[in-house]
Design an enzyme around this catalytic site. Structure first.
Site, short mmCIF file in Angstrom:
data_model
loop_
_atom_site.label_atom_id
_atom_site.label_comp_id
_atom_site.label_asym_id
_atom_site.label_seq_id
_atom_site.Cartn_x
_atom_site.Cartn_y
_atom_site.Cartn_z
N GLY A 288 32.87 22.94 63.50
CA GLY A 288 33.58 23.89 64.33
C GLY A 288 34.78 23.36 65.08
CG LEU A 289 34.93 19.99 66.86
CD1 LEU A 289 34.77 18.52 67.27
CD2 LEU A 289 35.14 20.86 68.09
N GLY A 290 37.55 22.27 63.38
CA GLY A 290 38.69 22.33 62.46
C GLY A 290 38.80 21.13 61.55
CB SER B 278 38.02 21.66 56.19
OG SER B 278 36.65 21.45 55.99
CD GLU C 16 42.16 24.10 54.95
OE1 GLU C 16 40.93 24.15 55.07
OE2 GLU C 16 42.94 24.07 55.92
CG ASP D 37 41.16 25.10 62.41
OD1 ASP D 37 41.16 25.42 63.61
OD2 ASP D 37 40.22 25.33 61.64
#
Length: 340
Positions: free
Chosen positions: A111-113, A115, A147, A159
């Site tokens: 959940g912290l970006g 990828s 992405e 992100d």
């Protein structure tokens, strides 16, 4: 030569989910986020033979391919190969084989970006090697395109821009992939207080964000009023958070987070669950005035605002759940690259 880069992960403080199409295309989205001292890192070492080696140091995975492009999408570190294939497609053949080594300071799906930040970091290393003409907006949009279009991974836009620009930003999202990044000039004393009072807790679980985001997108396409109204309120939350940070009314942030969390859970199924709700309630009973699940939801990191000196009681309460409280600092810099 070795070409290196690092890009910061981010805390999404308000507005999360409003950067996802089709909501952002139809209504415009707004998010407030801040980068922290956890990073995605990438290093490129040139090889004498015509091989390409991918090594994910944090996942302890390594794969070798012939330098024949496009590289195959076979389920092995495809996110790294996706970046390489796009660089070759857009900027021409690479002059030699290479070894790409990556490391991310937080688990994937947390959940912290992670990828998107990893994509930015890898792009940064290639930009350093090949002297690619990429400004901040260019790099963020290219990472997003890799992405969402090349790899067909569902998700938002924040992100890539957070990792590229760094710092505390109020971001606006519009149709046609238009993004405006507004850096916020926040007094150091306010950031110090926010950093002191904001507890980052890893629940020791991860989730596949794409499934939650896909449902969120479906709810907008199906014109589900409850989900759309929740997103409207989260957009308003981003504006509230911006004002609190700029004006220094820091102790309002807990209530703003709590306000947003109630609406966040209405966007799609699976954003929260009984375990996460139990953790949230325990933190509030211990003194937190509000919090949220980071990223799309479903697991990973949670953040809690702990006014005055309540962080110590909150951390003690969280320790009972077997997760991990992560220390961090806010950072001003986005992607950084260098060579040795």
């Amino acid at each position: 030569m070795i070409y290196r880069s690092k890009a910061p992960l981010r805390l999404g403080l308000a507005g999360g989910g409003t950067d996802v199409s089709p909501y952002s295309d139809l209504f415009g989205g707004a998010i407030l986020n801040a980068t922290i001292s956890l990073y995605a890192r990438a290093s490129i070492e040139l090889l004498a033979d015509n091989k390409v080696i991918f090594e994910s140091a944090d996942k302890k995975e390594s794969y070798t391919y012939d330098a024949v492009y496009p590289l195959p999408m076979d389920g092995q570190l495809d996110i790294l190969k996706g970046v390489v294939n796009r660089v070759v497609k857009d900027y021409g053949a690479l002059p030699s084989g290479f070894k790409l080594t990556t490391y991310v300071d937080a688990p994937s799906g947390s959940g912290l970006g992670t990828s998107s930040t990893l994509v930015v970091a890898v792009l940064g290393a290639f930009a350093e090697w090949r002297k690619l003409p990429l400004g901040e907006y260019d790099m963020a949009h290219l990472a997003y395109s890799i992405e969402r279009e090349d790899l067909q991974q569902a998700g938002g836009k924040q992100d890539q821009y957070a990792a590229t620009f760094g710092g505390v930003n109020f971001m606006e999202f519009y149709k046609g992939d238009k993004v405006i990044v507004n850096p916020l000039r926040i007094r150091d004393i306010y950031l110090h207080e926010l950093e002191n009072n904001l507890v980052l807790f890893y629940t020791s679980t991860s989730r596949l964000s794409s499934s939650i985001i896909s449902e969120q997108q479906k709810n907008v396409n199906d014109k589900k009023e409850g989900s759309i109204e929740a997103m409207h309120q989260l957009k308003e939350q981003a504006i509230m958070m911006k004002e609190a940070l700029l004006r220094g009314t820091i102790d309002q942030i807990g209530e703003i987070l709590d306000y947003g969390f109630k609406f966040k859970k209405q966007m799609a199924q699976g954003i929260s669950n009984s375990q996460l709700d139990e953790i949230y309630d325990a933190a509030k009973q211990a003194g937190a005035s509000g919090g949220k699940i980071s990223g799309a939801g479903g697991g990973g990191f949670m953040i809690f605002y702990c006014p005055r000196n309540t962080r110590f009681q909150v951390v003690e309460a969280l320790n009972k759940f077997g997760g991990d409280v992560k220390r961090y600092h806010f950072t001003n810099n986005g992607i950084q690259t260098w060579s040795i």
